[in-house]
Design a protein around this motif. Structure first.
Motif, PDB file in Angstrom:
ATOM      1  N   UNK A   1     -13.585  -1.837   1.584  1.00 12.88           N
ATOM      2  CA  UNK A   1     -14.370  -2.925   0.997  1.00 12.88           C
ATOM      3  C   UNK A   1     -15.646  -3.098   1.807  1.00 12.88           C
ATOM      4  N   UNK A   2     -16.756  -3.038   1.092  1.00 13.82           N
ATOM      5  CA  UNK A   2     -18.066  -3.107   1.747  1.00 13.82           C
ATOM      6  C   UNK A   2     -18.912  -4.157   1.086  1.00 13.82           C
ATOM      7  N   UNK A   3     -19.946  -4.595   1.799  1.00 11.35           N
ATOM      8  CA  UNK A   3     -20.894  -5.534   1.192  1.00 11.35           C
ATOM      9  C   UNK A   3     -22.082  -4.732   0.672  1.00 11.35           C
ATOM     10  N   UNK A   4     -22.543  -5.055  -0.529  1.00  8.55           N
ATOM     11  CA  UNK A   4     -23.763  -4.403  -1.036  1.00  8.55           C
ATOM     12  C   UNK A   4     -24.970  -5.151  -0.462  1.00  8.55           C
TER      13      UNK A   4
ATOM     14  N   UNK B   1      -1.979   9.527  -6.453  1.00 10.08           N
ATOM     15  CA  UNK B   1      -2.024   8.836  -7.747  1.00 10.08           C
ATOM     16  C   UNK B   1      -0.992   9.407  -8.703  1.00 10.08           C
ATOM     17  N   UNK B   2      -0.782  10.713  -8.581  1.00  7.97           N
ATOM     18  CA  UNK B   2       0.152  11.389  -9.479  1.00  7.97           C
ATOM     19  C   UNK B   2       1.601  11.091  -9.123  1.00  7.97           C
ATOM     20  N   UNK B   3       1.927  11.170  -7.823  1.00  2.00           N
ATOM     21  CA  UNK B   3       3.348  11.054  -7.493  1.00  2.00           C
ATOM     22  C   UNK B   3       3.716   9.721  -6.856  1.00  2.00           C
ATOM     23  N   UNK B   4       2.716   8.862  -6.618  1.00  2.00           N
ATOM     24  CA  UNK B   4       2.998   7.564  -6.031  1.00  2.00           C
ATOM     25  C   UNK B   4       3.266   7.683  -4.547  1.00  2.00           C
ATOM     26  N   UNK B   5       3.262   6.559  -3.857  1.00  2.00           N
ATOM     27  CA  UNK B   5       3.509   6.582  -2.423  1.00  2.00           C
ATOM     28  C   UNK B   5       2.587   5.631  -1.711  1.00  2.00           C
ATOM     29  N   UNK B   6       2.309   5.949  -0.460  1.00  2.00           N
ATOM     30  CA  UNK B   6       1.541   5.027   0.375  1.00  2.00           C
ATOM     31  C   UNK B   6       0.529   5.801   1.203  1.00  2.00           C
ATOM     32  N   UNK B   7      -0.642   5.178   1.396  1.00  2.00           N
ATOM     33  CA  UNK B   7      -1.643   5.742   2.316  1.00  2.00           C
ATOM     34  C   UNK B   7      -1.820   4.712   3.418  1.00  2.00           C
ATOM     35  N   UNK B   8      -1.564   5.130   4.664  1.00  2.00           N
ATOM     36  CA  UNK B   8      -1.677   4.213   5.802  1.00  2.00           C
ATOM     37  C   UNK B   8      -2.909   4.592   6.625  1.00  2.00           C
ATOM     38  N   UNK B   9      -3.784   3.624   6.878  1.00  3.77           N
ATOM     39  CA  UNK B   9      -5.016   3.936   7.613  1.00  3.77           C
ATOM     40  C   UNK B   9      -5.575   2.665   8.255  1.00  3.77           C
ATOM     41  N   UNK B  10      -6.458   2.849   9.182  1.00  5.53           N
ATOM     42  CA  UNK B  10      -7.177   1.737   9.844  1.00  5.53           C
ATOM     43  C   UNK B  10      -8.092   1.059   8.816  1.00  5.53           C
ATOM     44  N   UNK B  11      -7.940  -0.256   8.699  1.00 10.52           N
ATOM     45  CA  UNK B  11      -8.787  -1.009   7.774  1.00 10.52           C
ATOM     46  C   UNK B  11     -10.121  -1.304   8.435  1.00 10.52           C
ATOM     47  N   UNK B  12     -11.092  -0.414   8.244  1.00  8.11           N
ATOM     48  CA  UNK B  12     -12.345  -0.524   9.004  1.00  8.11           C
ATOM     49  C   UNK B  12     -13.520  -1.034   8.175  1.00  8.11           C
ATOM     50  N   UNK B  13     -13.277  -1.307   6.885  1.00  8.13           N
ATOM     51  CA  UNK B  13     -14.371  -1.801   6.039  1.00  8.13           C
ATOM     52  C   UNK B  13     -14.757  -3.224   6.422  1.00  8.13           C
ATOM     53  N   UNK B  14     -16.056  -3.536   6.373  1.00  3.64           N
ATOM     54  CA  UNK B  14     -16.518  -4.853   6.846  1.00  3.64           C
ATOM     55  C   UNK B  14     -15.918  -6.015   6.047  1.00  3.64           C
TER      56      UNK B  14
ATOM     57  N   UNK C   1     -12.836  -5.640   4.357  1.00  2.00           N
ATOM     58  CA  UNK C   1     -11.426  -5.308   4.076  1.00  2.00           C
ATOM     59  C   UNK C   1     -10.496  -6.509   4.172  1.00  2.00           C
ATOM     60  N   UNK C   2     -10.658  -7.286   5.257  1.00  2.00           N
ATOM     61  CA  UNK C   2      -9.645  -8.305   5.555  1.00  2.00           C
ATOM     62  C   UNK C   2      -9.899  -9.602   4.812  1.00  2.00           C
ATOM     63  N   UNK C   3     -11.115  -9.772   4.331  1.00  2.00           N
ATOM     64  CA  UNK C   3     -11.374 -10.914   3.444  1.00  2.00           C
ATOM     65  C   UNK C   3     -10.759 -10.642   2.078  1.00  2.00           C
ATOM     66  N   UNK C   4     -10.905  -9.417   1.631  1.00  2.00           N
ATOM     67  CA  UNK C   4     -10.484  -9.056   0.277  1.00  2.00           C
ATOM     68  C   UNK C   4      -8.980  -8.909   0.148  1.00  2.00           C
ATOM     69  N   UNK C   5      -8.345  -8.371   1.178  1.00  2.00           N
ATOM     70  CA  UNK C   5      -6.889  -8.178   1.126  1.00  2.00           C
ATOM     71  C   UNK C   5      -6.318  -8.586   2.481  1.00  2.00           C
ATOM     72  N   UNK C   6      -6.126  -9.914   2.678  1.00  2.00           N
ATOM     73  CA  UNK C   6      -5.707 -10.397   4.001  1.00  2.00           C
ATOM     74  C   UNK C   6      -4.372  -9.816   4.466  1.00  2.00           C
ATOM     75  N   UNK C   7      -3.503  -9.429   3.532  1.00  2.00           N
ATOM     76  CA  UNK C   7      -2.208  -8.877   3.960  1.00  2.00           C
ATOM     77  C   UNK C   7      -2.358  -7.433   4.420  1.00  2.00           C
TER      78      UNK C   7
END
Ligand code: G6P
Length: 478
Positions: free
Chosen positions: A24-27, A50-63, A65-71
């Motif tokens: 998540x970024x600011x324009x 997208x095809x087989x489902x699952x999870x992607x785990x990564x560092x939330x580094x977008x400026x 990110x945490x406002x948009x999806x606090x969890x």
């Protein structure tokens, strides 16, 4: 593929990377947008997830990110989710120790043979270990033992081992995207045993080239004193077999071809060519992240020597150097911008015409594929002169975009891509005279030979795509 589909029924895929696939970024106008990040791994694995489902785990580094999806959890795509993006929140101290200090001032220069830049600080190692543990906690919370976990790169070397300790039967693959160093250099890493045993927690350990695999197994024998067979790539470790194998990463070949064939790219390339041809000019292009391992400074030195040795090329040959800013929080990277600008200005002072013709044009910004594709098409030659490089996907993009078969590729002998792109002109970035003479030779290559060289390499890339790369790694681990 059948085996993969069977495995996929009961087992989901968990991809683990430092960089997240969407942030998540600011324009400029202040709105928040969700952007897909560029790069081979996202291109390859976003569609698979997208095809087989699952999870992607990564560092939330977008400026944002945490406002948009606090969890930290987000469905991808948000409107009709096909998989879960699980972001990890890192404190500024964790980012500094784990990412800036340990990964990018320790492991990165070590693996890229830049010995004098390497520093391993104790506090950085503590942060690296802590963050790797946090990734493993997220994997344990977001997956089941029967899932397949695929972790990536030098940021997460401890993840396979830490996960293996908690879930002995989990299927784990780890892919190391950058070069693996020789044992003489790994010796400089105070934490080498933890790094090696961490990686050996995987079932499949992938590298870019056969040479990387051999250097890794050599380190395993020297530092851990355990059997590692070069012929089969099998390492016996703690009663398990770890498969060490090369899987050269590639590009989305048809996407690059389509971008090069798009009417807008064709128009822009034609417009650039018209201007060049009017002035009998030869266009060289180079595209890099702003990174010392890419050899931008030695390239400018070679260009300077090229004009000295081939003075008739003055006012003829120009280099458009596109540089995408990168890792500005690491001191060596922050300095590089000024160094590149000064070196380019020096070449221009010596060989340019005041107020007019300039042999080097530097563009310090990332370009999207649409614009890059037009430049690739317009170029007479393309230069990749990395001092060392895991693969170099830009070289592959350039080749795939040669729909006119016009360009020649000068490629560093120390880039992983050299093992596949064998119709490129090899250069040694640290031999400026040889580099300059190869450039002159490449410029003289007649059109038929150019087309033939490109055709061979394009055929290779049409067969070996990033999608095939992902399938191969998953087939090996499942
Ligand atoms: C290399 C690494 C990647 C990394 C990329 C960009 O290609 O192998 O893991 O994501 O550089 O660097 P950055 O530090 O911005 O993620």
């Amino acid at each position: 593929m059948a085996a993969q589909a069977d495995a996929a029924e009961g087992s989901r895929l968990v991809v683990v990377t430092n960089r997240e696939p969407y942030l998540h970024r600011a324009t400029k106008a202040g709105h928040t947008v969700l952007r897909r990040t560029p790069g081979g791994v996202v291109t390859a694995l976003d569609p698979v997830l997208r095809l087989r489902g699952g999870t992607w785990i990564a560092w939330g580094s977008g400026e944002r990110d945490w406002e948009e999806a606090p969890s930290g959890q987000l469905g991808i795509p948000p409107r009709d989710p096909e998989y879960v993006l699980q972001r990890i929140r890192l404190s500024p101290e964790e980012v500094e120790g784990y990412y800036v200090e340990y990964a990018n001032r320790g492991l990165w220069p070590l693996c890229h043979l830049a010995v004098e830049r390497v520093r391993f600080y104790r506090h950085a190692w503590t942060a690296y270990r802590r963050v790797n543990r946090r990734f493993v906690e997220a994997i344990l919370n977001g997956s089941r033992p029967e899932d397949t976990v695929w972790s990536h790169d030098y940021h997460l070397a401890l993840v396979p081992g830490l996960l293996r300790d908690r879930r002995p039967t989990q299927r784990i693959a780890h892919f190391w995207h950058i070069p693996w160093p020789p044992a003489t250099l790994l010796r400089l890493c105070p934490n080498r045993l933890d790094i090696l045993t961490g990686l050996l927690g995987a079932d499949v350990l992938g590298f870019q080239t056969e040479d990387d695999c051999r250097r890794f197994t050599d380190c395993v024998r020297q530092f851990l004193d355990i059997p590692a067979d070069d012929a089969t790539g099998i390492v016996q470790y703690q009663g398990r077999e770890v498969r060490v194998e090369s899987f050269p990463i590639s590009i989305d070949t048809s996407l690059v071809e389509a971008a090069a064939e798009a009417p807008s790219a064709a128009r822009l390339a034609r417009a650039i060519r018209r201007r060049l041809e009017r002035n009998h000019r030869i266009l060289g292009v180079a595209v890099d992240r702003l990174d010392y391992s890419k050899g931008i400074l030695p390239r400018l030195e070679a260009l300077d020597l090229f004009f000295q040795r081939h003075p008739h090329r003055r006012d003829q040959v120009m280099l458009l150097q596109v540089v995408a800013p990168s890792r500005g929080s690491v001191p060596d990277y922050a300095r590089l911008k000024g160094e590149v600008e000064r070196a380019a200005a020096q070449v221009n002072r010596r060989w340019g015409v005041e107020g007019g013709w300039q042999p080097v044009v530097t563009l310090l910004q990332p370009l999207d594929l649409r614009r890059l594709a037009a430049l690739y098409r317009a170029a007479d030659f393309f230069v990749v002169s990395s001092l060392v490089d895991g693969m170099n996907l830009v070289a592959k993009e350039f080749v795939a975009a040669q729909v006119d078969g016009r360009g020649v590729l000068l490629l560093s002998e120390l880039a992983g891509a050299m093992a596949e792109l064998d119709q490129a002109f090899p250069i040694n970035p640290l031999d400026p005279e040889g580099f300059a003479d190869t450039l002159e030779m490449a410029i003289r290559v007649p059109p038929d030979e150019r087309r033939a060289r490109i055709a061979t390499m394009r055929a290779h890339l049409q067969l070996h795509t990033v999608q095939e790369w992902a399938e191969n790694v998953l087939a090996a681990v499942e």
